[in-house]
Design an enzyme around this catalytic site. Structure first.
Site, PDB file in Angstrom:
ATOM      1  N   ASP A   1      37.587  41.165  36.858  1.00  0.00           N
ATOM      2  CA  ASP A   1      36.646  41.021  38.226  1.00  0.00           C
ATOM      3  C   ASP A   1      38.105  40.659  39.346  1.00  0.00           C
ATOM      4  OD1 ASP A   1      37.147  38.125  38.840  1.00  0.00           O
ATOM      5  OD2 ASP A   1      35.938  38.023  37.135  1.00  0.00           O
TER       6      ASP A   1
ATOM      7  N   HIS B   1      44.387  41.989  31.316  1.00  0.00           N
ATOM      8  CA  HIS B   1      43.405  42.707  30.628  1.00  0.00           C
ATOM      9  C   HIS B   1      43.041  43.921  31.747  1.00  0.00           C
ATOM     10  CE1 HIS B   1      42.193  39.398  27.598  1.00  0.00           C
ATOM     11  NE2 HIS B   1      43.603  40.024  27.267  1.00  0.00           N
TER      12      HIS B   1
ATOM     13  N   CYS C   1      42.532  58.196  33.932  1.00  0.00           N
ATOM     14  CA  CYS C   1      42.155  59.471  33.458  1.00  0.00           C
ATOM     15  C   CYS C   1      42.671  59.703  31.873  1.00  0.00           C
ATOM     16  CB  CYS C   1      43.024  60.585  34.193  1.00  0.00           C
ATOM     17  SG  CYS C   1      42.730  62.327  33.546  1.00  0.00           S
TER      18      CYS C   1
ATOM     19  N   GLN D   1      42.779  36.447  32.560  1.00  0.00           N
ATOM     20  CA  GLN D   1      42.206  37.523  31.609  1.00  0.00           C
ATOM     21  C   GLN D   1      41.154  38.244  32.140  1.00  0.00           C
ATOM     22  OE1 GLN D   1      42.208  35.512  27.248  1.00  0.00           O
ATOM     23  NE2 GLN D   1      42.315  33.996  28.706  1.00  0.00           N
ATOM     24  N   ASN D   2      40.563  37.924  33.303  1.00  0.00           N
ATOM     25  CA  ASN D   2      39.565  38.422  33.898  1.00  0.00           C
ATOM     26  C   ASN D   2      39.726  39.679  34.533  1.00  0.00           C
ATOM     27  OD1 ASN D   2      38.036  36.103  33.123  1.00  0.00           O
ATOM     28  ND2 ASN D   2      38.454  35.207  35.160  1.00  0.00           N
TER      29      ASN D   2
ATOM     30  N   ALA E   1      34.989  24.665  35.408  1.00  0.00           N
ATOM     31  CA  ALA E   1      36.196  25.062  36.073  1.00  0.00           C
ATOM     32  C   ALA E   1      35.846  24.822  37.526  1.00  0.00           C
ATOM     33  CB  ALA E   1      36.453  26.580  35.785  1.00  0.00           C
TER      34      ALA E   1
END
Length: 243
Positions: A105, A120, A128, A102-103, A233
């Site tokens: 990064d 995500h 655009c 879901q990150n 984690a």
């Protein structure tokens, strides 16, 4: 990472040759990337409707982009932590390690993992607002706020905002993935508040995967897991995974 739960699943996880992993913001938190729901998370100081919605962007794209510029800078400076490295290490042993994250990064990629599905979106991609074209721009800082796509139109971050649905292609890919047979499913650093995350986890479990949750807090998925590791984690994955 001591504890009876780690001892009970250690052999199963280390022997797994097909490992599915669902990761959330808690995985990147130890790299200094703020989460959204913990006591120091983004939404304690920012309302999502002010920053991460299409309506907010339509009202003031520059203000939204200033916030995303801050996030891009934090992620740019961050380094993969023990959780990211442990997953890449497990893959390097020859096991299949498929990551659904879901990150937004790129810390999984930078750690060396190869099979990653970003449900995500990516903070390094721009979209655009006129023609929908997607392109990558890793400049930090961006030379112009709001940025413009190559054709001169305003661009938005290519991420899923509040009130938006997932990309149907991404949904289809995730659905196919969780229907494959995996030995173990690790759900790490996510509260599983999105119903599709919970359903993907349960589908993988129904296909035979041992469902293991790694999270310092109880989540909406906790009642359905086979094993729960109440820890951060980085420490948990470093102890669980081979390499």
């Amino acid at each position: 990472m001591p504890g009876p739960e780690v001892n009970s699943v250690l052999r199963a996880v280390r022997d797994a040759r097909r490992l599915l992993v669902i990761t959330g913001a808690g995985v990147s938190a130890q790299s200094g990337v703020p989460t959204f729901r913990d006591p120091n998370g983004w939404w304690k100081t920012h309302r999502p409707e002010d920053l991460a919605t299409q309506a907010a962007f339509d009202k003031d794209p520059a203000e939204v982009w200033r916030w995303y510029e801050l996030r891009r800078d934090i992620i740019h400076r961050a380094e993969p932590n023990a959780a990211h490295r442990a997953l890449a290490r497990a893959e390097a042993t020859g096991a299949r390690v498929a990551i659904v994250t879901q990150n937004v990064d790129d810390l999984h990629e930078r750690a060396g993992s190869g099979e990653i599905l970003h449900v995500h979106g990516s903070i390094w991609q721009l979209k655009c607002v006129v023609d929908g074209s997607i392109y990558e721009d890793r400049q930090v800082p961006l030379p112009e706020i709001p940025p413009r796509c190559p054709r001169g139109h305003i661009a938005r971050p290519n991420v899923v905002w509040w009130g938006e649905g997932l990309d149907p292609e991404i949904t289809a890919r995730a659905g196919c993935l969780v229907n494959e047979p995996f030995d173990v499913l690790l759900v790490v650093g996510t509260e599983a508040t999105f119903e599709y995350i919970r359903q993907w986890a349960l589908r993988a479990k129904a296909r035979g995967a041992l469902l293991v949750e790694v999270n310092p807090r109880v989540t909406s998925l906790t009642p359905d897991v086979d094993h729960r590791i109440a820890g951060e984690a980085g420490e948990a994955l470093d102890a669980l995974l081979p390499g």
